[in-house]
Design a protein around this motif. Structure first.
Motif, PDB file in Angstrom:
ATOM      1  N   LEU A 250       0.836  -1.200   0.000  1.00 14.69           N
ATOM      2  CA  LEU A 250       0.000   0.000   0.000  1.00 14.69           C
ATOM      3  C   LEU A 250       0.875   1.257   0.000  1.00 14.69           C
ATOM      4  CD1 LEU A 250      -3.037   0.702   0.069  1.00 14.69           C
ATOM      5  CD2 LEU A 250      -2.817   0.945   2.557  1.00 14.69           C
ATOM      6  N   LEU A 251       0.633   2.143  -0.941  1.00 12.30           N
ATOM      7  CA  LEU A 251       1.369   3.406  -1.126  1.00 12.30           C
ATOM      8  C   LEU A 251       2.837   3.206  -1.494  1.00 12.30           C
ATOM      9  CD1 LEU A 251      -0.032   5.588   1.818  1.00 12.30           C
ATOM     10  CD2 LEU A 251      -0.849   5.460  -0.547  1.00 12.30           C
ATOM     11  N   LEU A 252       3.228   1.973  -1.821  1.00  5.66           N
ATOM     12  CA  LEU A 252       4.620   1.719  -2.197  1.00  5.66           C
ATOM     13  C   LEU A 252       4.978   2.446  -3.492  1.00  5.66           C
ATOM     14  CD1 LEU A 252       7.243   0.185  -1.559  1.00  5.66           C
ATOM     15  CD2 LEU A 252       6.353  -1.739  -2.897  1.00  5.66           C
ATOM     16  N   GLU A 253       3.985   2.603  -4.369  1.00  2.00           N
ATOM     17  CA  GLU A 253       4.253   3.300  -5.628  1.00  2.00           C
ATOM     18  C   GLU A 253       4.667   4.749  -5.387  1.00  2.00           C
ATOM     19  OE1 GLU A 253      -0.055   3.288  -4.578  1.00  2.00           O
ATOM     20  OE2 GLU A 253       1.379   1.700  -5.037  1.00  2.00           O
ATOM     21  N   LEU A 254       4.098   5.375  -4.361  1.00  2.00           N
ATOM     22  CA  LEU A 254       4.460   6.758  -4.062  1.00  2.00           C
ATOM     23  C   LEU A 254       5.885   6.845  -3.518  1.00  2.00           C
ATOM     24  CD1 LEU A 254       1.142   8.059  -2.447  1.00  2.00           C
ATOM     25  CD2 LEU A 254       1.854   8.072  -4.842  1.00  2.00           C
ATOM     26  N   ASP A 255       6.243   5.915  -2.634  1.00  2.00           N
ATOM     27  CA  ASP A 255       7.615   5.893  -2.120  1.00  2.00           C
ATOM     28  C   ASP A 255       8.617   5.628  -3.242  1.00  2.00           C
ATOM     29  OD1 ASP A 255       6.986   6.495   0.464  1.00  2.00           O
ATOM     30  OD2 ASP A 255       7.007   4.435   1.195  1.00  2.00           O
ATOM     31  N   ALA A 256       8.236   4.757  -4.187  1.00  2.00           N
ATOM     32  CA  ALA A 256       9.144   4.457  -5.302  1.00  2.00           C
ATOM     33  C   ALA A 256       9.356   5.689  -6.176  1.00  2.00           C
ATOM     34  CB  ALA A 256       8.579   3.305  -6.133  1.00  2.00           C
ATOM     35  N   ILE A 257       8.292   6.414  -6.461  1.00  2.00           N
ATOM     36  CA  ILE A 257       8.420   7.638  -7.268  1.00  2.00           C
ATOM     37  C   ILE A 257       9.270   8.666  -6.535  1.00  2.00           C
ATOM     38  CG2 ILE A 257       7.150   9.559  -8.285  1.00  2.00           C
ATOM     39  CD1 ILE A 257       4.810   7.589  -8.693  1.00  2.00           C
ATOM     40  N   LEU A 258       9.056   8.794  -5.230  1.00  2.00           N
ATOM     41  CA  LEU A 258       9.864   9.722  -4.442  1.00  2.00           C
ATOM     42  C   LEU A 258      11.334   9.314  -4.452  1.00  2.00           C
ATOM     43  CD1 LEU A 258       7.605  10.381  -1.318  1.00  2.00           C
ATOM     44  CD2 LEU A 258       8.098  11.939  -3.197  1.00  2.00           C
ATOM     45  N   ALA A 259      11.601   8.024  -4.307  1.00  2.00           N
ATOM     46  CA  ALA A 259      12.987   7.547  -4.309  1.00  2.00           C
ATOM     47  C   ALA A 259      13.667   7.873  -5.630  1.00  2.00           C
ATOM     48  CB  ALA A 259      13.031   6.045  -4.041  1.00  2.00           C
ATOM     49  N   PHE A 272      18.558   9.716 -15.923  1.00  2.00           N
ATOM     50  CA  PHE A 272      18.248   8.865 -14.780  1.00  2.00           C
ATOM     51  C   PHE A 272      19.535   8.350 -14.162  1.00  2.00           C
ATOM     52  CE2 PHE A 272      18.532   5.967 -18.351  1.00  2.00           C
ATOM     53  CZ  PHE A 272      19.141   4.826 -17.835  1.00  2.00           C
ATOM     54  N   SER A 273      19.421   7.904 -12.917  1.00  2.00           N
ATOM     55  CA  SER A 273      20.585   7.416 -12.172  1.00  2.00           C
ATOM     56  C   SER A 273      20.162   6.263 -11.281  1.00  2.00           C
ATOM     57  CB  SER A 273      21.197   8.542 -11.328  1.00  2.00           C
ATOM     58  OG  SER A 273      22.179   8.041 -10.440  1.00  2.00           O
ATOM     59  N   LEU A 274      20.705   5.078 -11.549  1.00  2.00           N
ATOM     60  CA  LEU A 274      20.394   3.912 -10.711  1.00  2.00           C
ATOM     61  C   LEU A 274      20.978   4.084  -9.311  1.00  2.00           C
ATOM     62  CD1 LEU A 274      20.974   0.974 -13.237  1.00  2.00           C
ATOM     63  CD2 LEU A 274      18.837   2.119 -12.651  1.00  2.00           C
ATOM     64  N   ALA A 275      22.201   4.605  -9.246  1.00  2.00           N
ATOM     65  CA  ALA A 275      22.822   4.832  -7.935  1.00  2.00           C
ATOM     66  C   ALA A 275      22.021   5.853  -7.135  1.00  2.00           C
ATOM     67  CB  ALA A 275      24.266   5.305  -8.109  1.00  2.00           C
ATOM     68  N   GLY A 276      21.543   6.891  -7.808  1.00  2.00           N
ATOM     69  CA  GLY A 276      20.720   7.886  -7.134  1.00  2.00           C
ATOM     70  C   GLY A 276      19.421   7.297  -6.624  1.00  2.00           C
ATOM     71  N   THR A 277      18.836   6.379  -7.398  1.00  2.00           N
ATOM     72  CA  THR A 277      17.605   5.721  -6.969  1.00  2.00           C
ATOM     73  C   THR A 277      17.827   4.907  -5.707  1.00  2.00           C
ATOM     74  OG1 THR A 277      16.666   5.627  -9.194  1.00  2.00           O
ATOM     75  CG2 THR A 277      15.907   3.977  -7.621  1.00  2.00           C
ATOM     76  N   VAL A 278      18.928   4.179  -5.647  1.00  2.00           N
ATOM     77  CA  VAL A 278      19.241   3.403  -4.438  1.00  2.00           C
ATOM     78  C   VAL A 278      19.409   4.335  -3.244  1.00  2.00           C
ATOM     79  CG1 VAL A 278      20.929   1.874  -3.355  1.00  2.00           C
ATOM     80  CG2 VAL A 278      20.284   1.519  -5.744  1.00  2.00           C
ATOM     81  N   LEU A 279      20.117   5.453  -3.447  1.00  2.00           N
ATOM     82  CA  LEU A 279      20.260   6.436  -2.366  1.00  2.00           C
ATOM     83  C   LEU A 279      18.901   7.001  -1.957  1.00  2.00           C
ATOM     84  CD1 LEU A 279      23.429   8.487  -3.409  1.00  2.00           C
ATOM     85  CD2 LEU A 279      23.184   6.986  -1.426  1.00  2.00           C
ATOM     86  N   GLY A 280      18.037   7.272  -2.938  1.00  2.00           N
ATOM     87  CA  GLY A 280      16.707   7.790  -2.625  1.00  2.00           C
ATOM     88  C   GLY A 280      15.890   6.829  -1.794  1.00  2.00           C
ATOM     89  N   ALA A 281      15.955   5.539  -2.120  1.00  2.00           N
ATOM     90  CA  ALA A 281      15.236   4.537  -1.333  1.00  2.00           C
ATOM     91  C   ALA A 281      15.780   4.459   0.090  1.00  2.00           C
ATOM     92  CB  ALA A 281      15.334   3.170  -2.013  1.00  2.00           C
ATOM     93  N   LEU A 282      17.099   4.542   0.225  1.00  2.00           N
ATOM     94  CA  LEU A 282      17.706   4.527   1.556  1.00  2.00           C
ATOM     95  C   LEU A 282      17.325   5.773   2.351  1.00  2.00           C
ATOM     96  CD1 LEU A 282      21.273   3.139   0.762  1.00  2.00           C
ATOM     97  CD2 LEU A 282      19.363   1.929   1.823  1.00  2.00           C
ATOM     98  N   ILE A 283      17.208   6.915   1.667  1.00  2.00           N
ATOM     99  CA  ILE A 283      16.781   8.151   2.336  1.00  2.00           C
ATOM    100  C   ILE A 283      15.384   7.983   2.913  1.00  2.00           C
ATOM    101  CG2 ILE A 283      16.069  10.546   1.934  1.00  2.00           C
ATOM    102  CD1 ILE A 283      18.382  10.752  -0.065  1.00  2.00           C
ATOM    103  N   ILE A 284      14.475   7.449   2.119  1.00  2.00           N
ATOM    104  CA  ILE A 284      13.093   7.294   2.570  1.00  2.00           C
ATOM    105  C   ILE A 284      13.007   6.340   3.747  1.00  2.00           C
ATOM    106  CG2 ILE A 284      10.828   6.391   1.890  1.00  2.00           C
ATOM    107  CD1 ILE A 284      11.344   7.529  -0.877  1.00  2.00           C
TER     108      ILE A 284
END
Length: 346
Positions: A250-259, A272-284
Motif C-alpha cells: 500500500l502506497l509503495l508506488e508513491l515511495d518508489a516515485i519519491l525515491a 536517470f541514475s540507478l545509484a541515485g535511486t538506491v540512495l533515494g530509497a535509503l533516504i526514505i
C-alpha cells in the motif's frame, strides 16, 4: 569555484548529503545508532535494519526508474506486490514444499501485469498514468479475490528465508536487492539498452524516426517494472509471513516515485541514475526510521516525509543551485575570477 559549481551539479551530491544528515541526526539522538553486533551468526543493528526494510523499495524503485526515464509512470506497482504475494501464498497453502512453484507464480503474475501495462502504453497509446491506474485499482481487487479478503499465513521455511533469513550474516533480502541492482546496472551500462532508454526519454519522436523500435523498448521497461514489483512482493510476504491483499504494498508506488526523483532522475525522461535511486530509497527508509526513533507521532510521519522531500527537491533545482553558487561567491571572495591573481599597479 568551478570545482564547487561542478560538485553542486552532480546528481549524487544532494541525495548523499541528505542521507548523511539523517544519519547525523540519528547519531545525535542515539550514540549507538551505527553500532552493529554479531549474534548467533547474524548481524543486528539499526543500519542492518534499514537495509533490510529498504530492500523491497530499492527493487521496485529500480523498475520505476527505467519507466520514468521513458517519460512514463507506473502507479500499479503496489497492487502488483499484493498480487504476487497472494499468488505465492495460494501455491504454498496447497503444498508448503512447492517453493519453486510459488516463486514462479509470483514472478509470472508480475510479468503478466507488466505486459498488460506495456501493451496499453506502448501499443495502444494510452497515457501511462491512466493505464497503470487501471491496474492499480483492479489489481488490488484481484489480490483481495485471490486471498478471499483474508490474510493468508505462510509457513514454508524455504520461502520465509528469502525475506526473514540470513546468508553470510546479512539478511537475504539485502543480497537479493544487491543482485537485482547489479543485474540492472549491467543491462543499462553494458548494453545499448541504457542508450535507447535515454534516447526515448529525450526525444521519442526523433528516436522513432531514426528507426529505433521505441514501442518495444517502452513495453520491455513496463514488463521489467512488473517483475521487480513481483520480487518485492515475494520479499514483503516472506518478511511478514503472510499475504495481505488489502495492505501489502500500500502506497509503495508513491515511495518508489519519491525515491527515483530524490535520486536525481528527471520526470521529463532521459536523465536517470540507478545509484541515485538506491540512495533515494535509503533516504526514505532512513527517514521513516528517524521519525519513529525520535518520537514523532505516527500520524505526523507522512507530513515530515513530505517536508523533507520538498526541501531536497528544491535544493536539487537549477534555480536553487545558482542561488547557492552566488552565496558561495559572496562568502568566499577568493573564489571570484581574478581574485587570486589580483595585483596592484604603480
Amino acid at each position: 569555484m568551478n570545482r564547487i559549481r561542478t560538485l553542486l551539479h552532480h546528481q549524487l551530491v544532494w541525495p548523499a548529503l541528505t542521507l548523511v544528515l539523517l544519519f547525523a541526526l540519528d547519531l545525535a539522538h542515539r550514540a549507538s545508532f551505527l553500532s552493529v553486533t554479531l549474534l548467533d551468526g547474524h548481524l543486528f543493528g539499526a543500519p542492518i535494519d534499514i537495509l533490510n526494510r529498504a530492500a523491497p523499495l530499492v527493487i521496485v524503485s529500480l523498475g520505476m526508474t527505467l519507466v520514468i526515464a521513458t517519460r512514463g509512470i507506473d502507479i500499479s506497482v503496489g497492487a502488483i506486490v499484493a498480487i504476487a504475494g497472494a499468488a505465492a501464498a495460494i501455491v504454498l497453502q496447497e503444498d508448503p514444499s512447492r517453493v519453486g512453484g510459488a516463486l514462479l507464480a509470483a514472478l509470472g503474475v508480475g510479468v503478466l501485469a507488466g505486459v498488460w501495462n506495456g501493451v496499453l502504453v506502448a501499443f495502444v497509446g494510452m497515457q501511462p498514468i491512466i493505464a497503470t491506474l487501471i491496474l492499480m485499482v483492479a489489481g488490488r481487487g484481484v489480490a483481495q479475490l485471490l486471498t478471499s479478503g483474508q490474510i493468508i499465513p505462510i509457513g514454508a521455511p524455504g520461502y520465509l528465508k528469502l525475506g526473514d533469513g540470513y546468508f553470510a550474516t546479512v539478511p537475504c533480502s539485502v543480497w537479493i536487492a544487491i543482485a537485482v541492482t547489479a543485474v540492472t546496472a549491467l543491462l543499462i551500462h553494458r548494453t545499448a539498452l541504457g542508450l535507447f532508454i535515454r534516447s526515448i526519454g529525450v526525444n521519442p519522436v526523433a528516436t522513432r524516426l531514426v528507426g529505433l523500435r521505441s514501442g518495444a523498448i517502452v513495453f520491455s521497461v513496463y514488463v521489467f517494472c512488473g517483475a521487480m514489483a513481483a520480487i518485492a512482493g515475494i520479499i514483503a510476504s516472506s518478511n511478514v509471513r503472510s499475504a495481505d491483499g488489502n495492505n501489502a504494498g500500500l502506497l509503495l508506488e508513491l515511495d518508489a516515485i519519491l525515491a527515483v526523483t530524490l535520486g536525481g532522475t528527471s520526470l521529463l525522461g532521459g536523465r536517470f541514475s540507478l545509484a541515485g535511486t538506491v540512495l533515494g530509497a535509503l533516504i526514505i527508509q532512513t527517514l521513516t526510521y528517524t521519525t519513529y526513533s525520535i518520537g514523532v507521532p505516527p500520524e505526523a510521519t507522512l507530513v515530515v516525509k513530505a517536508v523533507v522531500v520538498i526541501v531536497v527537491s528544491m535544493i536539487q533545482s537549477e534555480a536553487t543551485r545558482r542561488l547557492l553558487v552566488r552565496q558561495i561567491r559572496r562568502v568566499l571572495p577568493s573564489a571570484q575570477p581574478g581574485a587570486a591573481t589580483g595585483s596592484t599597479t604603480s
